[in-house]
Design a protein around this motif. Structure first.
Motif, PDB file in Angstrom:
ATOM      1  N   ALA A   1      -7.841 -63.538 -36.372  1.00 47.37           N
ATOM      2  CA  ALA A   1      -8.168 -62.732 -35.233  1.00 47.37           C
ATOM      3  C   ALA A   1      -7.748 -61.338 -34.972  1.00 47.37           C
ATOM      4  CB  ALA A   1      -8.196 -63.536 -33.988  1.00 47.37           C
ATOM      5  N   GLY A   2      -6.175 -61.487 -35.283  1.00 48.36           N
ATOM      6  CA  GLY A   2      -5.449 -60.200 -35.157  1.00 48.36           C
ATOM      7  C   GLY A   2      -6.099 -59.147 -36.002  1.00 48.36           C
ATOM      8  N   LYS A   3      -6.292 -59.615 -37.244  1.00 49.59           N
ATOM      9  CA  LYS A   3      -6.918 -58.185 -38.092  1.00 49.59           C
ATOM     10  C   LYS A   3      -8.174 -57.800 -37.414  1.00 49.59           C
ATOM     11  CE  LYS A   3      -4.811 -60.096 -42.605  1.00 49.59           C
ATOM     12  NZ  LYS A   3      -5.165 -60.735 -43.851  1.00 49.59           N
ATOM     13  N   VAL A   4      -9.197 -58.632 -37.114  1.00 56.25           N
ATOM     14  CA  VAL A   4     -10.465 -58.391 -36.446  1.00 56.25           C
ATOM     15  C   VAL A   4     -10.309 -57.383 -35.420  1.00 56.25           C
ATOM     16  CG1 VAL A   4     -12.544 -59.164 -35.476  1.00 56.25           C
ATOM     17  CG2 VAL A   4     -11.529 -60.312 -37.490  1.00 56.25           C
ATOM     18  N   GLU A   5      -9.282 -57.725 -34.371  1.00 59.28           N
ATOM     19  CA  GLU A   5      -9.033 -56.975 -33.299  1.00 59.28           C
ATOM     20  C   GLU A   5      -8.587 -55.631 -33.547  1.00 59.28           C
ATOM     21  OE1 GLU A   5      -6.656 -57.498 -29.080  1.00 59.28           O
ATOM     22  OE2 GLU A   5      -6.486 -59.037 -30.387  1.00 59.28           O
ATOM     23  N   ARG A   6      -7.586 -55.632 -34.385  1.00 53.80           N
ATOM     24  CA  ARG A   6      -7.168 -54.434 -35.063  1.00 53.80           C
ATOM     25  C   ARG A   6      -8.302 -53.329 -35.676  1.00 53.80           C
ATOM     26  NH1 ARG A   6      -3.818 -50.173 -33.960  1.00 53.80           N
ATOM     27  NH2 ARG A   6      -2.948 -49.253 -35.911  1.00 53.80           N
ATOM     28  N   CYS A   7      -9.062 -54.104 -36.460  1.00 61.30           N
ATOM     29  CA  CYS A   7     -10.118 -53.205 -37.027  1.00 61.30           C
ATOM     30  C   CYS A   7     -10.994 -52.490 -35.894  1.00 61.30           C
ATOM     31  CB  CYS A   7     -10.968 -54.146 -37.646  1.00 61.30           C
ATOM     32  SG  CYS A   7     -10.300 -54.461 -39.570  1.00 61.30           S
ATOM     33  N   ARG A   8     -11.491 -53.517 -34.764  1.00 63.26           N
ATOM     34  CA  ARG A   8     -12.227 -52.661 -33.669  1.00 63.26           C
ATOM     35  C   ARG A   8     -11.607 -51.672 -33.086  1.00 63.26           C
ATOM     36  NH1 ARG A   8     -15.059 -57.706 -33.642  1.00 63.26           N
ATOM     37  NH2 ARG A   8     -17.077 -57.281 -34.088  1.00 63.26           N
ATOM     38  N   ALA A   9     -10.019 -51.892 -32.833  1.00 58.29           N
ATOM     39  CA  ALA A   9      -9.641 -50.830 -32.036  1.00 58.29           C
ATOM     40  C   ALA A   9      -9.192 -49.519 -32.930  1.00 58.29           C
ATOM     41  CB  ALA A   9      -7.900 -51.224 -31.637  1.00 58.29           C
ATOM     42  N   LEU A  10      -9.086 -49.831 -34.252  1.00 56.05           N
ATOM     43  CA  LEU A  10      -9.243 -48.507 -34.967  1.00 56.05           C
ATOM     44  C   LEU A  10     -10.475 -47.720 -34.950  1.00 56.05           C
ATOM     45  CD1 LEU A  10      -6.749 -49.900 -37.842  1.00 56.05           C
ATOM     46  CD2 LEU A  10      -6.107 -47.992 -36.384  1.00 56.05           C
ATOM     47  N   ALA A  11     -11.508 -48.582 -35.198  1.00 54.34           N
ATOM     48  CA  ALA A  11     -12.846 -48.027 -35.140  1.00 54.34           C
ATOM     49  C   ALA A  11     -13.036 -47.123 -33.944  1.00 54.34           C
ATOM     50  CB  ALA A  11     -13.743 -49.179 -35.465  1.00 54.34           C
ATOM     51  N   ASP A  12     -12.676 -47.656 -32.788  1.00 58.09           N
ATOM     52  CA  ASP A  12     -12.840 -47.005 -31.460  1.00 58.09           C
ATOM     53  C   ASP A  12     -12.055 -45.775 -31.580  1.00 58.09           C
ATOM     54  OD1 ASP A  12     -14.676 -48.813 -30.501  1.00 58.09           O
ATOM     55  OD2 ASP A  12     -13.067 -49.895 -29.275  1.00 58.09           O
ATOM     56  N   ARG A  13     -10.639 -45.600 -32.160  1.00 63.04           N
ATOM     57  CA  ARG A  13      -9.862 -44.371 -32.326  1.00 63.04           C
ATOM     58  C   ARG A  13     -10.729 -43.307 -32.873  1.00 63.04           C
ATOM     59  NH1 ARG A  13      -4.226 -45.098 -34.520  1.00 63.04           N
ATOM     60  NH2 ARG A  13      -4.536 -43.164 -35.089  1.00 63.04           N
ATOM     61  N   VAL A  14     -11.307 -43.762 -34.315  1.00 65.08           N
ATOM     62  CA  VAL A  14     -12.080 -42.947 -35.149  1.00 65.08           C
ATOM     63  C   VAL A  14     -13.388 -42.258 -34.190  1.00 65.08           C
ATOM     64  CG1 VAL A  14     -13.721 -42.829 -37.015  1.00 65.08           C
ATOM     65  CG2 VAL A  14     -11.527 -43.952 -37.079  1.00 65.08           C
ATOM     66  N   THR A  15     -14.008 -43.111 -33.511  1.00 66.73           N
ATOM     67  CA  THR A  15     -15.269 -42.490 -32.708  1.00 66.73           C
ATOM     68  C   THR A  15     -14.857 -41.732 -31.659  1.00 66.73           C
ATOM     69  OG1 THR A  15     -15.674 -44.611 -31.781  1.00 66.73           O
ATOM     70  CG2 THR A  15     -16.708 -44.513 -33.773  1.00 66.73           C
ATOM     71  N   ALA A  16     -13.656 -42.000 -31.125  1.00 69.90           N
ATOM     72  CA  ALA A  16     -13.278 -41.253 -29.872  1.00 69.90           C
ATOM     73  C   ALA A  16     -13.076 -39.889 -30.217  1.00 69.90           C
ATOM     74  CB  ALA A  16     -11.830 -41.923 -29.190  1.00 69.90           C
ATOM     75  N   GLN A  17     -12.304 -39.862 -31.415  1.00 70.32           N
ATOM     76  CA  GLN A  17     -12.099 -38.148 -31.986  1.00 70.32           C
ATOM     77  C   GLN A  17     -13.687 -37.630 -32.208  1.00 70.32           C
ATOM     78  OE1 GLN A  17     -10.067 -38.924 -35.459  1.00 70.32           O
ATOM     79  NE2 GLN A  17      -8.441 -40.190 -34.240  1.00 70.32           N
ATOM     80  N   VAL A  18     -14.480 -38.335 -32.665  1.00 72.08           N
ATOM     81  CA  VAL A  18     -15.815 -37.709 -32.944  1.00 72.08           C
ATOM     82  C   VAL A  18     -16.614 -37.536 -31.767  1.00 72.08           C
ATOM     83  CG1 VAL A  18     -18.094 -38.018 -34.187  1.00 72.08           C
ATOM     84  CG2 VAL A  18     -16.108 -38.712 -35.407  1.00 72.08           C
TER      85      VAL A  18
END
Length: 523
Positions: A16-33
């Motif tokens: 679950a920690g890996k899954v949560e981290r993936c979503r947090a990183l994806a949100d960082r990526v899209t926030a920049q865009v």
């Protein structure tokens, strides 16, 4: 794991920690865009705004009115203020029909005299009122679609999705009717080859296309009416899908919403990677197109399946997962709930390899488990199809089995003559017949299968998730555009300042007006 529709799929243990981290990183990526998106508009977005105000049809030489209008504004450096602003400006001056609006746009100086504050406020209020009225009419049409769906009900999951693509919309209708009678739940009309590179939407019904049929508003209307009639005849609702990608993403999204389509292929990166459309243009257009899809209740289908047609499916499996997290985040930022985010993946692993079913089960079950409420669309094999149609049919059936066991939502059925020609009626019939058998035969197997925690499927899924996490760490650090430039997705590299359509990207001016942003972004 029990899905929302009651089906049960094998439990897949995930960190679950890996899954949560993936979503947090994806949100960082899209926030920049989204910072980029918030500062820019595009010619195609502004054409969409005018279409939403009711400017359909074409003018001289068949050029769409919205192209004529926006081109005039863009040539004068006025588009940064928003087409809606200048529409209000010329309407207050007495313009009424499309020809007169286009002519008045052409007569605007490069620096029109500013309006008095009271006039400016009145203009903005009038345009906002018109936008709200247009949105109410669009909502009414969407509700008519949903009412028919509730009245007739829909087929069981996974929905059987088949393609028609003769080039002639009227022939497409006959093929769609035949497919529906053979059991299809979703009809997809493939666009004519390279339409995504046209910077306009053709007008009217079309009867000539290569490798597909042009996506036009009139073609959407013709097919939707035919499928509504066939739905009532069969007593079950038939879904219609088309393609909202390329240089006219948001225009097609609006035309589809207006004509009551149910699904659209709509991906954040597909046009960049596989059609060499400029990054900024695509990322701005995809956000507005998804706002429209969210408002109209249209299910988007993303294009991760394409990554593993250019890259090796086994080696690049993690890029599919990473992209799905990014696409999910983009969709959420555009207001799409999980039930409308149809993430895509496919059965593209080389059939000559050992244990392909176990490895494909791992990938499909990983996607299903990560995105339990998304209407996942599972693509059939295409890359390794052969001229041997009998093997091809068996290959497709294996994909159907994996899709059934792992609880996919939308199963695109493979054709035994894939890539040889547009499918014959018999090809489609055999695909539907085979899928119906698989669905009956494997109906309860998802609930019967238990995975070994240390087995191949579980280990492969964890390996893929770990690699996706590592990739997302890199993309979040470098930014999405740089990551695409380094061929992190699909083994395809593109430049931030390259590709088609960059000249149509415009930085918004202070006071930029697009009243539909407020309407579409309202909760």
């Amino acid at each position: 794991m029990r899905l929302a529709d009651g089906r049960i799929v094998p439990d897949l243990p995930l960190d679950a920690g890996k899954v949560e981290r993936c979503r947090a990183l994806a949100d960082r990526v899209t926030a920049q865009v989204l910072q980029l998106v918030g500062r820019h508009t595009t010619t195609s977005i502004e054409r969409t705004v005018l279409r939403m105000f009711g400017f359909h049809g074409a003018g001289p030489r068949g050029v769409p009115w919205v192209n004529l209008m926006v081109d005039e504004l863009h040539a004068r450096g006025l588009l940064a203020q928003g087409a809606a602003y200048w529409l209000g400006y010329v309407l207050r001056a007495g313009a009424r029909d499309p020809a007169e609006v286009a002519a008045r746009f052409a007569a605007l100086p490069r620096s029109p005299a500013p309006l008095a504050p009271a006039e400016e406020a009145a203009l903005r209020a009038e345009v906002a009122d018109e936008a709200r009225a247009a949105a109410r009419e669009l909502r009414r049409r969407v509700e008519a679609r949903e009412a028919l769906k509730r009245e007739l009900g829909v087929g069981a999951r996974p929905h059987r999705y088949v393609i028609v693509a003769t080039g002639n919309i009227h022939d497409d209708v006959e093929q769609a009717r035949a497919a529906a009678e053979a059991g299809a739940d979703v009809i997809a009309v493939i666009r004519s080859t390279a339409q995504s590179l046209l910077d306009y939407v053709p007008d009217g019904a079309t009867t000539e296309g290569y490798g597909g049929t042009y996506a036009t508003q009139e073609n959407f209307r013709i097919m939707r009416e035919a499928l509504d009639e066939e739905s009532r005849k069969l007593g079950r609702y038939l879904h219609l899908t088309n393609y909202s990608s390329g240089l006219c993403m948001s225009e097609i999204a609006f035309a589809a919403a207006w004509e009551r389509l149910d699904m659209l292929l709509n991906d954040a990166m597909y046009g960049i990677l596989f059609r060499d459309i400029n990054m900024k243009r695509t990322l701005c257009d995809q956000h507005f197109s998804r706002r429209i899809c969210a408002f109209a209740g249209i299910v988007i289908n993303t294009g991760e399946d394409n990554y593993i047609t250019t890259a090796d499916a086994d080696e690049a499996a993690h890029t599919v997962i990473a992209s799905q997290f990014v696409n999910e985040s983009f969709a959420h930022r555009a207001g799409l709930p999980d039930r409308l985010i149809g993430l895509g993946h496919s059965f593209e692993i080389d059939p000559a390899r050992e244990d392909t079913i176990a490895r494909e089960l791992a990938q499909a079950l990983l996607v299903r488990t990560l995105f339990p409420d998304a209407p996942i669309k599972y693509m059939p094999p295409t890359k390794h199809k052969q001229g041997d149609i009998f093997f091809s049919h068996v290959y497709d059936v294996m994909a159907d089995v994996v899709g059934q066991v792992t609880g996919q939502s939308i199963q695109l059925l493979g054709m035994m003559t894939e890539a040889m020609h547009n499918p014959f009626l018999l090809d489609r019939y055999e695909a539907l017949k085979g899928a119906a058998y698989v669905y009956r035969a494997w109906r309860s197997m998802g609930a019967e299968i238990q995975l070994r925690p240390d087995g191949l499927v579980a280990r492969r899924a964890d390996e893929t998730l770990s690699k996706a996490l590592a990739l997302l760490e890199e993309v979040a650090e470098d930014g999405l555009m740089k990551a695409i430039g380094q061929a992190r997705f699909g083994d395809v590299a593109r430049r931030e300042d390259g590709g088609k359509g960059l000249s149509g990207v415009v930085e918004r001016a202070p006071g930029y007006l697009n009243p539909f942003l407020d309407v579409l972004e309202a909760p």
